[in-house]
Every structure is written in structure tokens, then in C-alpha cells.
Scaffold this active site. Structure first.
Site, PDB file in Angstrom:
ATOM      1  N   ASN A  13      11.264  32.930  81.609  1.00  0.00           N
ATOM      2  CA  ASN A  13       9.893  32.639  81.172  1.00  0.00           C
ATOM      3  C   ASN A  13       9.193  31.913  82.313  1.00  0.00           C
ATOM      4  O   ASN A  13       9.422  30.724  82.526  1.00  0.00           O
ATOM      5  CB  ASN A  13       9.953  31.753  79.904  1.00  0.00           C
ATOM      6  CG  ASN A  13       8.568  31.297  79.462  1.00  0.00           C
ATOM      7  OD1 ASN A  13       7.547  31.757  79.988  1.00  0.00           O
ATOM      8  ND2 ASN A  13       8.524  30.389  78.498  1.00  0.00           N
ATOM      9  N   TRP A  14       8.368  32.646  83.034  1.00  0.00           N
ATOM     10  CA  TRP A  14       7.702  32.057  84.205  1.00  0.00           C
ATOM     11  C   TRP A  14       6.633  31.043  83.786  1.00  0.00           C
ATOM     12  O   TRP A  14       6.136  30.310  84.617  1.00  0.00           O
ATOM     13  CB  TRP A  14       7.042  33.149  85.054  1.00  0.00           C
ATOM     14  CG  TRP A  14       7.999  33.978  85.856  1.00  0.00           C
ATOM     15  CD1 TRP A  14       9.358  33.995  85.770  1.00  0.00           C
ATOM     16  CD2 TRP A  14       7.647  34.919  86.888  1.00  0.00           C
ATOM     17  NE1 TRP A  14       9.883  34.882  86.684  1.00  0.00           N
ATOM     18  CE2 TRP A  14       8.856  35.470  87.382  1.00  0.00           C
ATOM     19  CE3 TRP A  14       6.443  35.366  87.436  1.00  0.00           C
ATOM     20  CZ2 TRP A  14       8.878  36.427  88.396  1.00  0.00           C
ATOM     21  CZ3 TRP A  14       6.462  36.317  88.446  1.00  0.00           C
ATOM     22  CH2 TRP A  14       7.671  36.834  88.922  1.00  0.00           C
ATOM     23  N   LYS A  15       6.247  31.047  82.518  1.00  0.00           N
ATOM     24  CA  LYS A  15       5.117  30.208  82.056  1.00  0.00           C
ATOM     25  C   LYS A  15       3.907  30.522  82.958  1.00  0.00           C
ATOM     26  O   LYS A  15       3.768  31.668  83.373  1.00  0.00           O
ATOM     27  CB  LYS A  15       5.513  28.737  82.043  1.00  0.00           C
ATOM     28  CG  LYS A  15       6.819  28.521  81.261  1.00  0.00           C
ATOM     29  CD  LYS A  15       7.170  27.113  80.981  1.00  0.00           C
ATOM     30  CE  LYS A  15       8.478  27.070  80.178  1.00  0.00           C
ATOM     31  NZ  LYS A  15       8.847  25.724  79.774  1.00  0.00           N
ATOM     32  N   HIS A  92       6.739  29.866  71.233  1.00  0.00           N
ATOM     33  CA  HIS A  92       7.225  28.856  72.184  1.00  0.00           C
ATOM     34  C   HIS A  92       6.570  27.516  71.842  1.00  0.00           C
ATOM     35  O   HIS A  92       5.399  27.460  71.460  1.00  0.00           O
ATOM     36  CB  HIS A  92       6.884  29.284  73.620  1.00  0.00           C
ATOM     37  CG  HIS A  92       7.597  28.458  74.638  1.00  0.00           C
ATOM     38  ND1 HIS A  92       7.190  27.179  74.963  1.00  0.00           N
ATOM     39  CD2 HIS A  92       8.710  28.708  75.376  1.00  0.00           C
ATOM     40  CE1 HIS A  92       8.028  26.686  75.868  1.00  0.00           C
ATOM     41  NE2 HIS A  92       8.955  27.591  76.139  1.00  0.00           N
ATOM     42  N   GLU A  94       5.378  25.274  73.606  1.00  0.00           N
ATOM     43  CA  GLU A  94       4.146  24.964  74.350  1.00  0.00           C
ATOM     44  C   GLU A  94       2.943  25.646  73.717  1.00  0.00           C
ATOM     45  O   GLU A  94       1.836  25.096  73.694  1.00  0.00           O
ATOM     46  CB  GLU A  94       4.311  25.372  75.824  1.00  0.00           C
ATOM     47  CG  GLU A  94       5.248  24.414  76.547  1.00  0.00           C
ATOM     48  CD  GLU A  94       6.008  25.008  77.721  1.00  0.00           C
ATOM     49  OE1 GLU A  94       5.620  26.075  78.222  1.00  0.00           O
ATOM     50  OE2 GLU A  94       7.010  24.385  78.128  1.00  0.00           O
ATOM     51  N   GLU A 164      15.238  26.227  71.432  1.00  0.00           N
ATOM     52  CA  GLU A 164      14.777  25.410  72.555  1.00  0.00           C
ATOM     53  C   GLU A 164      14.403  24.019  72.051  1.00  0.00           C
ATOM     54  O   GLU A 164      13.278  23.817  71.556  1.00  0.00           O
ATOM     55  CB  GLU A 164      13.547  26.043  73.204  1.00  0.00           C
ATOM     56  CG  GLU A 164      13.798  27.397  73.833  1.00  0.00           C
ATOM     57  CD  GLU A 164      12.823  27.694  74.972  1.00  0.00           C
ATOM     58  OE1 GLU A 164      13.285  28.148  76.011  1.00  0.00           O
ATOM     59  OE2 GLU A 164      11.617  27.435  74.825  1.00  0.00           O
ATOM     60  N   GLY A 170      12.051  21.456  80.475  1.00  0.00           N
ATOM     61  CA  GLY A 170      11.427  20.957  81.707  1.00  0.00           C
ATOM     62  C   GLY A 170      11.734  19.501  82.010  1.00  0.00           C
ATOM     63  O   GLY A 170      11.077  18.890  82.847  1.00  0.00           O
ATOM     64  N   SER A 209      16.190  23.400  80.271  1.00  0.00           N
ATOM     65  CA  SER A 209      16.864  22.901  81.476  1.00  0.00           C
ATOM     66  C   SER A 209      18.182  23.621  81.773  1.00  0.00           C
ATOM     67  O   SER A 209      19.150  22.996  82.201  1.00  0.00           O
ATOM     68  CB  SER A 209      17.077  21.384  81.378  1.00  0.00           C
ATOM     69  OG  SER A 209      15.830  20.714  81.300  1.00  0.00           O
ATOM     70  N   GLY A 230      13.206  28.608  81.985  1.00  0.00           N
ATOM     71  CA  GLY A 230      11.882  28.287  82.516  1.00  0.00           C
ATOM     72  C   GLY A 230      11.956  28.077  84.028  1.00  0.00           C
ATOM     73  O   GLY A 230      12.018  29.030  84.802  1.00  0.00           O
ATOM     74  N   GLY A 231      11.998  26.815  84.451  1.00  0.00           N
ATOM     75  CA  GLY A 231      11.936  26.464  85.868  1.00  0.00           C
ATOM     76  C   GLY A 231      12.879  27.261  86.762  1.00  0.00           C
ATOM     77  O   GLY A 231      12.469  27.758  87.823  1.00  0.00           O
TER      78      GLY A 231
HETATM   79  P1  13P Z   1      13.028  24.914  81.437  1.00  0.00           P
HETATM   80  O1  13P Z   1      14.163  25.864  81.734  1.00  0.00           O
HETATM   81  O2  13P Z   1      12.110  24.704  82.588  1.00  0.00           O
HETATM   82  O3  13P Z   1      13.511  23.644  80.811  1.00  0.00           O
HETATM   83  O4  13P Z   1      12.123  25.639  80.321  1.00  0.00           O
HETATM   84  C1  13P Z   1      12.718  26.156  79.190  1.00  0.00           C
HETATM   85  C2  13P Z   1      11.715  26.977  78.454  1.00  0.00           C
HETATM   86  O5  13P Z   1      10.782  26.451  77.890  1.00  0.00           O
HETATM   87  C3  13P Z   1      11.890  28.433  78.498  1.00  0.00           C
HETATM   88  O6  13P Z   1      11.049  29.055  77.577  1.00  0.00           O
END
Ligand code: 13P
Length: 248
Positions: A13-15, A92, A94, A164, A170, A209, A230-231
């Protein structure tokens, strides 16, 4: 993971990150690797979808619950299908927070994605305050029930779940493998009350993470079938090492 019926999946997930050059870097890194025992999916920001080669499995990070019309800023499932998109991350944390997506809206979006025969990656997960208050399982059950009530348990055969925990996203504060396993097992048991076959077959990803250094231990848990990343999905080498951990 233990069930031979479940194929590991790692979704990036590149966000709201990445650029055109990352498309090429990720594809060349991942395509060189032999990843025959798992699937990987990239969920970039929507403008980049058309830049990927047809062999890459793609997803989006959100989709409208409506078919078409006067919904400025939204993207429909039929548009995503035109770009060969097979997955859609729904719910998600967010988006639940930034865009006030309620459990009911999340359920409507899941229904729309399923109707179009795309695979929703339905996200659930608790804030730290809920875990501390000891109401974690009720919270996760309510998130699941909102979707179950609308689409029914049989539809869960066609979706992927992602657990999650919000406090792990993050933050570098990964859930321990035991914490992840506990919630994944709860989710499977919750679904099994309605249909044990669906519960055994459903792929449940862990997100929060995940890195190359902790992926193997997380994915070795009986009910953890891969990750939503994510990251680390923004770094081709890190993403590859997570995919290799799922491929074993
Ligand atoms: P991180 O891997 O950056 O913690 O993000 C997780 C996430 O929200 C994937 O959708």
C-alpha cells in the site's frame, strides 16, 4: 501459515507516496525473483495504475460506493477494471479517520467491489485505547459484523482480510507475532461461527510496521497469511525481502 488451501499474499500500500520511477524499480526488482508460492499486489495512487505492465497484480486504496455520476473526486469500480485492477483496499484506518468512513460506508464499498468481481482487502484494527480498555475483540467483531450483515458470510469466500492495529501503523511498533496470531485466530473463529469452510479458506493479512526483518516470524504464525505493507513497500529491496519471507 499452516493451511495448504491458503496462498500467501503480500500487498504493498503505497498510500500517497511514490512516483513514476518507482513503478519501474519495483517491477524490475520483483520480476527477477522467483516467487512461485505466493502472490504480490501493488496498490499505488490511482494515477500510476496505467503505468504498470499487465503481469503485475494491481489494487487501489479506495473506491466509490456509487456506480457513476456527480461524486467529485471519486473513482468507480468500473474505471478500475478498465485498468486491470483486481483488488481494492477498503476500510483502511486512515480513510476511516481522514474521510469519516463509517462501518456502514465500508460495508457498502465492499459490496460494490464484490459486485464488480474484484477482490476487496477489508481492513480492520483497533486504536491503542481500545486494546488498553480490553474491548479489542468486541471492536473487531463490530467492524466485521457491519460487512457480514450487508454481504453475508458466503461473500467472504471472495475477499481478503487485513488486521492492522492502528498503533502499529507507521510507528515502527510492530505487533508481536503472538499478538497478531491472537487476533487473526479470533477473526477466523468469529467467521467460523457462520461458516467453517469460509473461515478456513480466507486469507488474513497482517499490517503495521512489517519489515524484511520481522516478516518471516509474523508469517510463520498459523493464521497469518501474508502482509499489507506500507512504508517498506516503497523500497523495492525491502518489499522483495518481505515477499521472499511469504514465499517459503
Ligand atoms: P506501515 O507498514 O508503514 O506501518 O503501514 C501499514 C499500513 O497501513 C498498510 O496498509
Amino acid at each position: 501459515m499452516t493451511s495448504s488451501t491458503r496462498r500467501p499474499l503480500v500487498a504493498g500500500n503505497w498510500k500517497m507516496n511514490g512516483d513514476k520511477s518507482l513503478v519501474e524499480k519495483i517491477e524490475s526488482q520483483l520480476n527477477q525473483a522467483k516467487l512461485s508460492n505466493m502472490d504480490w499486489v501493488i496498490c499505488p495512487p490511482a494515477p500510476y495504475l496505467g503505468l504498470f505492465s499487465s503481469s503485475t497484480k494491481l489494487g487501489v486504496q479506495n473506491v466509490s460506493q456509487f456506480d457513476s455520476g456527480a461524486h467529485t473526486g471519486e473513482v468507480s469500480v468500473s474505471m478500475l477494471k478498465e485498468f486491470g485492477c483486481g483488488y481494492a483496499i477498503i476500510g483502511h484506518s486512515e480513510r476511516r479517520e481522514d474521510n469519516f468512513e463509517s462501518d456502514e460506508i465500508v460495508a457498502q464499498k465492499v459490496a460494490k467491489v464484490l459486485e464488480a468481481k474484484l477482490t476487496p482487502i477489508l481492513c480492520v484494527g483497533e486504536p491503542e485505547s481500545v486494546r488498553e480498555a480490553g474491548t479489542l475483540f468486541d471492536y473487531i467483531a463490530a467492524q466485521l459484523n457491519a460487512v457480514l450483515d450487508l454481504v453475508g458470510i458466503s461473500a467472504f469466500a471472495n475477499l481478503v482480510l487485513a488486521y492492522e492495529p492502528i498503533w502499529a501503523i507507521g510507528t515502527g511498533k510492530t505487533a508481536s507475532p503472538e499478538q497478531a496470531q491472537e487476533v487473526h485466530a479470533f477473526i477466523r473463529e468469529h467467521l467460523a461461527k457462520q461458516d467453517s469452510n469460509v473461515a478456513v479458506g480466507i486469507v488474513i493479512l497482517y499490517g503495521g510496521s512489517v519489515k524484511g526483518s520481522n516478516a518471516k516470524e509474523l508469517f510463520s504464525q498459523a493464521d497469518v497469511d501474508g502482509g499489507l505493507i506500507g512504508g517498506a513497500s516503497l523500497n523495492p529491496e525491502d518489499f522483495l525481502s518481505i515477499c521472499l519471507a511469504a514465499n517459503q
